[in-house]
Motif scaffolding. Structure first.
Motif, short mmCIF file in Angstrom:
data_model
loop_
_atom_site.label_atom_id
_atom_site.label_comp_id
_atom_site.label_asym_id
_atom_site.label_seq_id
_atom_site.Cartn_x
_atom_site.Cartn_y
_atom_site.Cartn_z
N GLU A 162 6.11 -2.77 -24.19
CA GLU A 162 5.79 -2.81 -22.76
C GLU A 162 4.33 -3.09 -22.47
N ARG B 263 3.67 5.09 -19.87
CA ARG B 263 3.60 5.95 -18.69
C ARG B 263 4.28 7.28 -18.99
N ASP C 232 1.52 -1.18 -4.85
CA ASP C 232 2.30 -1.21 -6.08
C ASP C 232 1.33 -1.45 -7.23
N GLU C 233 1.03 -0.40 -7.99
CA GLU C 233 0.00 -0.50 -9.02
C GLU C 233 0.37 -1.52 -10.10
N ASP C 234 1.64 -1.54 -10.49
CA ASP C 234 2.06 -2.47 -11.53
C ASP C 234 1.93 -3.92 -11.08
N GLU C 235 2.34 -4.17 -9.84
CA GLU C 235 2.25 -5.53 -9.30
C GLU C 235 0.79 -5.95 -9.15
N ARG D 106 -4.93 -0.71 -16.44
CA ARG D 106 -4.49 -1.13 -15.09
C ARG D 106 -5.65 -1.12 -14.12
N GLN E 1 -0.68 -6.68 -12.55
CA GLN E 1 -0.25 -7.98 -13.09
C GLN E 1 -1.01 -9.11 -12.42
#
Length: 420
Positions: A102, A106, A175-178, A146, A181
């Motif tokens: 991944e 997390r 949205d932290e992941d978005e 991140r 990225q």
């Protein structure tokens, strides 16, 4: 620095952006180190509080049975909490696999994960802290990554001061992941970004280490392995050392059998973690009434062996190592999930002392070779084994640790045959 689709930055702006990226790596890395080591410090102190309290406040008759009482209580706590959470703590191997697949890690729920980490260790489980600590460290450093991506993109493309823009982009990320990225894509446009990323990672790791050191300086050590003196190569008994290496290899094979037996026992008890954990607690506590050193991760046990090994019978040390191996596998299979490195190191040390007593040899070389043999034959990774054993052996001893680890890792192993 940026590509043609973005406005050029002046030299001073570039310097401010670089400083912002450094802060984005160093500050969160430092805080992650403090948090991770503080958890380790707390679990050590809570374990001591529970067991010292039991010794102080239980009546004399109950005091002799305190391992059974506390391990049974631990089984109930571990089982109920695992049942409540609906999952078990990830082992270090699982954390590493997840990070590779991944690109990060997390923690699903911090409250649940801390409970799953604390309960087995506090109540004397024959497991080490490296399983939970590896997950907490991986989660902390993944969070650093991140933030570098989100804040770095904000610093590059904002209209104000780069650091202010970086902080604003972090605060406004829905949205932290978005957002991470998108920030990754933006940062990859920079020239020499791969080299810069490696430097930022190194800086974050260094800051993480300083965070751990801060906790140690302020509150005291946590999770430390005892340190052995250097092997005296010129006077060492190499015949005893080779026997110890063979003993470590055989012990690792025995550990594989223990793992299978523990898995079958756990499976026979059913899917309810409460039943499995309680039975494990009863077995662990009953063994500890006769052999207290089967409890805990092994650091304190190694200290005890260093002080008293000459008073032990070799057969008793071998039996101790065998019981410790089985109980570690049983704990992991029965929801008392934790690390296996530290208990396995303890078993290697016990075997090394046993071989030294049998051969009438100075124990440092047998200890080093037995320990590297059992750990490397278990992990099949000589470099990882050497890196871990650097926690308890000085640099002068590491060459023979590396060679013996390579030998043990290359010897026949059921797992390698099954993989063919």
């Amino acid at each position: 620095m940026p590509d043609s689709t973005h406005p050029a930055h002046s030299l001073s702006e570039k310097a401010e952006i670089v400083c912002s990226l450094i802060l984005l790596a160093a500050v969160p890395g430092y805080m992650a180190g403090i948090g991770t080591w503080l958890v380790l410090w707390l679990v050590d102190r809570l374990q001591a509080l529970v067991w010292d309290g039991a010794a102080a406040y239980l009546p004399p008759l109950a005091r002799t049975l305190s391992p059974l009482i506390l391990c049974l209580a631990g089984g109930i706590v571990v089982g109920l909490w695992t049942r409540h959470c609906g999952y078990e703590l990830d082992t270090m191997a699982s954390v590493i696999v997840h990070c590779r697949k991944e690109g990060g890690y997390r923690i699903r729920n911090w409250k649940q994960a801390l409970g799953l980490f604390f309960a087995p260790i506090v109540f004397g489980g024959s497991v080490g802290p490296e399983a939970g600590i590896s997950g907490f460290a991986a989660a902390g450093l993944s969070s650093v990554l991140r933030r570098i991506r989100i804040g770095g993109a904000g610093a590059l493309d904002g209209e104000g001061h780069p650091l202010s823009d970086a902080v604003r982009s972090l605060a406004e990320a829905d949205d932290e992941d978005e957002a991470a990225q998108a920030g990754r894509t933006r940062l990859q446009e920079l020239s020499h970004w791969k080299a810069a990323k490696a430097l930022l990672w190194a800086l974050a790791g260094l800051a993480f280490a300083y965070g751990c050191l801060t906790v140690t300086k302020l509150l005291g050590p946590a999770g430390e392995m005892p340190r052995f003196a250097a092997v005296p190569y010129a006077t060492a008994d190499w015949a005893a050392g080779l026997i110890a290496l063979a003993a470590g290899y055989v012990a690792a094979l025995f550990g594989d059998l223990c793992q299978k037996a523990a898995g079958k026992l756990s499976g026979a008890l059913g899917a309810d973690p409460l039943i499995r954990a309680v039975v494990c607690g009863l077995v662990l506590g009953a063994c500890a009434c006769f052999m207290p050193l089967v409890l805990f991760s092994g650091q304190s046990g190694i200290n005890s062996l260093m002080e008293s090994w000459e008073s032990w019978a070799p057969a008793a040390l071998i039996l101790l190592a065998a019981c410790k191996l089985f109980l570690t596998k049983l704990c992991v299979a029965s929801s008392w999930v934790g690390g296996e490195f530290f208990p396995t190191i303890f078993c290697g040390v016990a075997l090394g002392y046993a071989i030294a007593l049998l051969a009438g040899a100075e124990p440092l070389l047998p200890i080093a070779l037995a320990t590297s043999g059992i750990v490397a034959a278990w992990t099949r990774k000589p470099l990882l084994t050497t890196a871990v054993l650097a926690l308890c052996f000085p640099p002068q001893t590491l060459p023979c640790v590396l060679v013996s680890s390579w030998i043990a890792a290359k010897l026949p192993h059921p797992a390698s045959k099954a993989g063919k």
